[in-house]
Design an enzyme around this catalytic site. Structure first.
Site, PDB file in Angstrom:
ATOM      1  CD  GLN A   1     -33.006   2.766  23.273  1.00 27.22           C
ATOM      2  OE1 GLN A   1     -33.809   1.846  23.452  1.00 27.22           O
ATOM      3  NE2 GLN A   1     -32.756   3.684  24.176  1.00 27.22           N
TER       4      GLN A   1
ATOM      5  CB  ALA B   1     -28.895 -19.736  25.401  1.00 25.35           C
TER       6      ALA B   1
ATOM      7  CG  ASP C   1     -22.965 -21.809  36.366  1.00 27.74           C
ATOM      8  OD1 ASP C   1     -23.805 -21.973  37.273  1.00 27.74           O
ATOM      9  OD2 ASP C   1     -23.106 -22.268  35.217  1.00 27.74           O
TER      10      ASP C   1
ATOM     11  CE1 TYR D   1     -35.745 -21.801  30.243  1.00 27.32           C
ATOM     12  CE2 TYR D   1     -37.336 -22.617  28.648  1.00 27.32           C
ATOM     13  CZ  TYR D   1     -36.029 -22.457  29.061  1.00 27.32           C
ATOM     14  OH  TYR D   1     -34.998 -22.958  28.289  1.00 27.32           O
TER      15      TYR D   1
END
Ligand code: NAD
Ligand code: UDP
Length: 323
Positions: A163, A115, A34, A146
Site C-alpha cells: 500500500q 523478526a 526495550d 505468538y
C-alpha cells in the site's frame, strides 16, 4: 560504509543485544528500545559507555517518535513460557508493535525488518519447511497468541509494502541458542544445560522424538545483517536457521556428554500443540544472502555451556513463573 541511525526494538534481549553489539561495532548510531519484560539491563551494560549507543525503556505497544534510517523489530517474548504468561499482551506486542514501527518507518522513509518465526508454520505437515508453505497453526490454542501475532505482523508488513511502498525485510527465525539466553526462559537448550551443570534431572517433554534444528546466535545475526543489506526486491520472508535437525532426546544426550554430567533423563507430558518436527529449508537464504550457518551444534553448545558456567543465576530475575 555509511553510518546509519538504527533502532532495535527488543534490543536488550538475547538476540537483540548481540545485534546491538554488531551494529555498535560497525559504527552505527544505535538506539536500543526495550521494556525489559524478558531481559535485563545487564545484557547491554557493556554498551552504555559507547557514544554511538543509546538505551530507551519503552513498551513497543505505545507509539514513539524517533528519527531513524533502519528499524529491526525484535520486541516480543519468544520462549513459550514467557509468551503464554500474558497471551493477550503477546498478541498486542506483535500487532501494535508492528503498527508502531511501520508507522515510524513510513514517516521516516526507513527500512524496516521484522523478526518473524518458524512458528508461522505451526505444527508443520511439510518437511523441511520452505517459505512457500502456508503452515498448520491452531488459531485458538496456547501457542496462538505468538504464532498468530507473528502471522498478523507479517500481514501488516506485506500490506505496508504493497500500500505504501515501504522497504521491508522479514526473517523467519528457527530455534536459536547461545550466550545471553535467559537462564529462566524455560527453552530447551538453556533448561538442559542448567540442569546438567547443576546435576539435576533433565526434563524431556513427551518421548523426546520431536525434533528441532538449532542455529547458533552469531550465525543468525549475520543472516539478519545480510538480509537488511539486500535490495528492495527481497521483501518476501526468508527462513534463517540451521537445517541440522536433532530430536530433543539427542539434544539431551549431547548436553550430558559435553558437560560430563551424571544427570538422568526424566520424561514429562508434551505441552499442547508442541510441534513434532521443525527444519528450515534455507535455499532462499543461500541464494539471496550467500548465507550458510557455520557453527555446528557441538561447538555452539560448548560455547553456551561455558556461558552458563560463567554466570551466577542469582543475578537474574525470572521474567515469569513459567520455566
Ligand atoms: P528475548 O525474550 O530474549 O528478547 C525479546 C526482547 O523484547 C526482550 O528484551 C524483551 O524485554 C523485549 N520485549 C518484549 N515485549 C516488549 C514490549 N512490549 N516492548 C518492548 N520490548 C519488549 O527473545 P529472543 O530470543 O532474543 O527473540 C527476539 C525476537 O526474535 C523475538 O521477536 C522472537 O519472536 C524472535 N524469534 C526468536 C527465536 C529464537 O529461537 N530465539 C526464534 C524465532 C523468533
Ligand atoms: N522441551 C523439553 N524440555 C524442556 C524444555 C523444552 O523437552 O525442559 C521441548 C519442548 O517440548 C519442545 C522442544 O523442547 O518440543 C523445544 O522447546 P522450546 O521451548 O525451546 O522451543 P519451541 O521450539 O517449542 O518454541
Amino acid at each position: 560504509m555509511s553510518i546509519k541511525r538504527v533502532l532495535v526494538t527488543g534490543g536488550a534481549g538475547f538476540l537483540g543485544s548481540h545485534l546491538c553489539d554488531r551494529l555498535v561495532s560497525d559504527g552505527h548510531d544505535v538506539i536500543c528500545l526495550d521494556n525489559f519484560f524478558t531481559s535485563q539491563k545487564s545484557n547491554v551494560l557493556h554498551l552504555l559507555d559507547h557514544s554511538n549507543f543509546e538505551l530507551i525503556r519503552h513498551d513497543v505497544t505505545h507509539p514513539i517518535w524517533l528519527e531513524v534510517d533502519e528499524i529491526y523489530n525484535l520486541a516480543c517474548p519468544a520462549a513459550p513460557g514467557h509468551y503464554q504468561y500474558n497471551p493477550i499482551k503477546t498478541m498486542k506486542t506483535s500487532v501494535m508493535g508492528a503498527i508502531n514501527v511501520l508507522g515510524m518507518a513510513k514517516r521516516c522513509g526507513a527500512k524496516v525488518f521484522q523478526a518473524s518465526t518458524s512458528e508461522v508454520y505451526g505444527d508443520p505437515t511439510i518437511h523441511p519447511q520452505p517459505e512457500s508453505y502456508r503452515g498448520n497453526v491452531n488459531p485458538i490454542g496456547p501457542r496462538a497468541c505468538y504464532d498468530e501475532g507473528k502471522r498478523a505482523a507479517e500481514t501488516l508488513f506485506s500490506d505496508y509494502h504493497r500500500q505504501h511502498g515501504l522497504s521491508i525485510r522479514v526473517a523467519r527465525i528457527f530455534n536459536t541458542y547461545g550466550p545471553r539466553m535467559h537462564p529462566f526462559d524455560g527453552r530447551v537448550v538453556s533448561n538442559f544445560i542448567l540442569q546438567a551443570i547443576k546435576g539435576k534431572d533433565i526434563t524431556i517433554f513427551g518421548d523426546g522424538s520431536q525434533s528441532r534444528s538449532f542455529c547458533y546466535r552469531d550465525d543468525l545475526v549475520e543472516g539478519f545483517l545480510r538480509l537488511m543489506a539486500t535490495d528492495d526486491s527481497v521483501y518476501k520472508p526468508v527462513n534463517i536457521g540451521n537445517p541440522n535437525e536433532f530430536t530433543i532426546k539427542q539434544l539431551a544426550e549431547k548436553v550430558i556428554e559435553l558437560t560430563g554430567s551424571s544427570s538422568k533423563l526424566i520424561f514429562a507430558p508434551l505441552p499442547e500443540d508442541d510441534p513434532l518436527q521443525r527444519q528450515p529449508d534455507i535455499t532462499r537464504a543461500k541464494e539471496l544472502l550467500d548465507w550458510n550457518p557455520t557453527i555446528e551444534l557441538d561447538e555452539g553448545l560448548q560455547r553456551t555451556i561455558e556461558y552458563f558456567k560463567s554466570i551466577n543465576t542469582d543475578d537474574f530475575r525470572a521474567p515469569t513463573p513459567n520455566y
